[in-house]
Design an enzyme around this catalytic site. Structure first.
Site, PDB file in Angstrom:
ATOM      1  N   THR A 107      10.572   8.114  -1.013  1.00  0.00           N
ATOM      2  CA  THR A 107      11.409   8.608  -2.108  1.00  0.00           C
ATOM      3  C   THR A 107      11.276  10.113  -2.296  1.00  0.00           C
ATOM      4  OG1 THR A 107      11.231   6.497  -3.214  1.00  0.00           O
ATOM      5  CG2 THR A 107      11.837   8.348  -4.596  1.00  0.00           C
ATOM      6  N   THR A 183       5.450   5.860  -1.375  1.00  0.00           N
ATOM      7  CA  THR A 183       4.256   5.443  -2.114  1.00  0.00           C
ATOM      8  C   THR A 183       3.785   4.031  -1.755  1.00  0.00           C
ATOM      9  OG1 THR A 183       5.652   4.680  -3.920  1.00  0.00           O
ATOM     10  CG2 THR A 183       4.740   6.900  -4.109  1.00  0.00           C
ATOM     11  N   ASP A 184       4.717   3.188  -1.294  1.00  0.00           N
ATOM     12  CA  ASP A 184       4.361   1.764  -1.139  1.00  0.00           C
ATOM     13  C   ASP A 184       3.156   1.531  -0.237  1.00  0.00           C
ATOM     14  OD1 ASP A 184       6.560   1.443  -2.691  1.00  0.00           O
ATOM     15  OD2 ASP A 184       7.804   0.466  -1.176  1.00  0.00           O
ATOM     16  N   LYS A 262      -2.121   1.568  -4.654  1.00  0.00           N
ATOM     17  CA  LYS A 262      -0.950   1.525  -5.523  1.00  0.00           C
ATOM     18  C   LYS A 262      -1.056   0.268  -6.375  1.00  0.00           C
ATOM     19  CE  LYS A 262       4.057   1.755  -5.672  1.00  0.00           C
ATOM     20  NZ  LYS A 262       5.323   2.045  -5.011  1.00  0.00           N
TER      21      LYS A 262
HETATM   22  N1  ASP Z   1       9.958   2.282  -0.912  1.00  0.00           N
HETATM   23  C1  ASP Z   1       9.539   3.661  -0.990  1.00  0.00           C
HETATM   24  C2  ASP Z   1       8.537   3.915   0.110  1.00  0.00           C
HETATM   25  O1  ASP Z   1       7.398   3.549   0.010  1.00  0.00           O
HETATM   26  C3  ASP Z   1       8.981   3.953  -2.319  1.00  0.00           C
HETATM   27  C4  ASP Z   1       8.482   5.346  -2.542  1.00  0.00           C
HETATM   28  O2  ASP Z   1       8.629   6.252  -1.764  1.00  0.00           O
HETATM   29  O3  ASP Z   1       7.909   5.541  -3.622  1.00  0.00           O
HETATM   30  O4  ASP Z   1       8.925   4.476   1.099  1.00  0.00           O
END
Ligand code: ASP
Length: 461
Positions: A107, A183-184, A262
């Site tokens: 993201t 983040t995932d 996370k």
């Molecule tokens: N689905 C995204 C990822 O992990 C979420 C994010 O970037 O926060 O690539």
């Protein structure tokens, strides 16, 4: 109307747009059987279904409206999003440190909601400077896009590529490295990089954002500014995750790469240090170090990159009534390592015992971790634990399950000698096993309850 006016729409959703004479980027009032909505019609991803119209509401959230629930749509305006981030030349200041930003995706690299297909990677220094000018006050930034994936698609190929890129940059001489990442699975990558990149002289800072930068509540800019500051100026020569603090956007926390996880699917303050306290906090005002037992910045260009990785490793999350066929399948498919996330102090049910013994006899390395995340595997306490250890399952102390997965893949990448693997697994390299978990580690930074806030302000002013 051109096809751009219906970008990505097909079937019932496309007919609905046409019937009501509206198009992508129309500002609309919509009447549906679920009520009235006001917002902008977003483009649709080509792979999405053909029954929903996607609306960006005024509050920044996107919703999908089923075409067959829409009674009326009225265009009140037209607001085509500006795809182009104003590029400004990143100023060079010879007095400032050089920081390298690697992009992998997520993201943080997108400006509009990625589900719409309208993804804007902002990775050239000029684009980043255009959107976050504060970065130029901190350093001379160089950028390189390594990958452009959402983080569920990160895997050994990308981990190895990233570790090698970090090694090359350190050898060239750099004040610090920032890695933009979804983040995932950021904590998986942080752990694996902590093993693949050792003895770094400079900070390696992973950063992401939970909300894309077109949303008013986005954490992208603050996280990026703080991560860049950490790479440029902090004293921590380790892999750390720099993400939003617990309660407010006043600061970010720096979490050790092997102790972070996370913990919330949508909160911005989603990352938590588990089994310990974070290393420091960072804000535009500077750093507050909560501890001193981290590896300190050095003034050389030496680093050890070891990217060996065995992919045939799995995590098995135990649940009551699990059947042995789960373990049998791993044996039949030639898996070399299994990390179990067991219940309580490290337990699984009796029906699994024969399969575990068979796996062990076949030379599969099996390690036990705990689902509780906090605390240690303690297999001497109950008969169950003793029995399981007798089958050859090795307790992995307080290593987090995902961290044990990464470390086992890395250890088996180097040797198939199970004694050697055990030595690597149980010798702490980057804080993945600690001697004890501090009592306040569990209490602080868990979400900003008043006592916690008071505790923080009393202890770290
Ligand atoms: N689905 C995204 C990822 O992990 C979420 C994010 O970037 O926060 O690539």
């Amino acid at each position: 109307m051109s096809s751009e006016d219906y970008k990505g729409y097909r079937g019932a959703a496309l007919s609905t747009l046409k019937n009501f004479h509206v198009r992508v980027w129309s500002d609309v009032e919509v009447e549906t059987s679920r009520g009235k909505f006001t917002g902008i019609i977003l483009p649709r991803s080509e792979t999405a279904d053909d029954r929903h119209v996607v609306l960006k509401l005024r509050n920044g959230y996107n919703i999908g409206l089923a075409a067959d629930t829409i009674h009326a749509m009225k265009e009140t305006g037209y607001k085509k999003a500006n795809y182009k981030i104003p590029e400004k030349e990143f100023p060079y200041d010879p007095r400032k440190p050089r920081v390298k930003l690697f992009g992998t995706g997520g993201t943080i690299a997108s400006r509009l909601d990625y589900r719409t297909g309208a993804v804007i990677p902002a990775f050239s220094p000029g684009e980043l400077y255009g959107s976050v000018p504060e970065l130029a006050d901190i350093c001379n930034l160089e950028t390189e896009k390594l990958y452009g994936v959402f983080s569920e698609n990160m895997g050994p190929e990308q981990w190895i590529g990233t570790a090698e890129a970090i090694g090359r940059e350190i050898e060239k001489g750099v004040a610090g490295i920032v890695i933009g990442h979804g983040t995932d699975t950021m904590h998986h990558t942080a752990a694996i990089l902590s093993f693949m990149v050792q003895n770094s002289p400079v900070p390696i800072v992973m950063v992401g954002s939970q909300r894309s930068s077109d949303r008013p509540s986005s954490d992208a800019a603050i996280n990026l500014i703080n991560a860049t500051k950490t790479a440029a100026e902090s004293d921590i020569a380790e892999v750390v995750v720099c993400m939003f603090g617990p309660t407010s956007d006043r600061y970010d926390l720096l979490h050790r790469g092997t102790r972070v996880r996370k913990m919330h699917s949508s909160y911005r303050s989603t990352f938590r240090t588990i089994g310990d306290i974070p290393i420091a906090k960072v804000s535009t005002e500077g750093f507050v170090y909560f501890r001193d037992d981290y590896k300190h910045r050095r003034d050389d260009k030496n680093v050890t990159i070891n990217t060996a990785f065995e992919e045939k490793v799995s995590i098995v999350y135990y649940y009551p009534n699990m059947k042995p066929d789960i373990i049998e399948a791993l044996i039949d498919n030639d898996y070399k390592g299994i990390v179990i996330a067991g219940t309580g102090l490290g337990h699984v049910n009796k029906p699994l015992y024969p399969a575990l013994k068979k796996a062990r006899d076949k030379g599969i390395a099996i390690y036990m971790t705990v689902q509780t995340l906090w605390g240690y595997v303690q297999m001497y306490v109950y008969d169950t634990g003793r029995d399981i250890m007798e089958l050859g399952v090795i307790p992995a102390a307080n290593m987090l399950p995902e961290v044990a997965y990464g470390k086992l893949g890395w250890a088996l990448g180097q040797t198939s000698d199970l004694k050697e693997v055990k030595k690597i697994m149980l010798t702490p390299i980057a804080g993945e096993i600690t001697e004890r978990e501090p009592h306040n580690g569990y209490l602080i930074y868990q979400g900003g309850i008043p006592e916690v806030e008071e505790f923080i302000s009393r202890n770290w002013k």
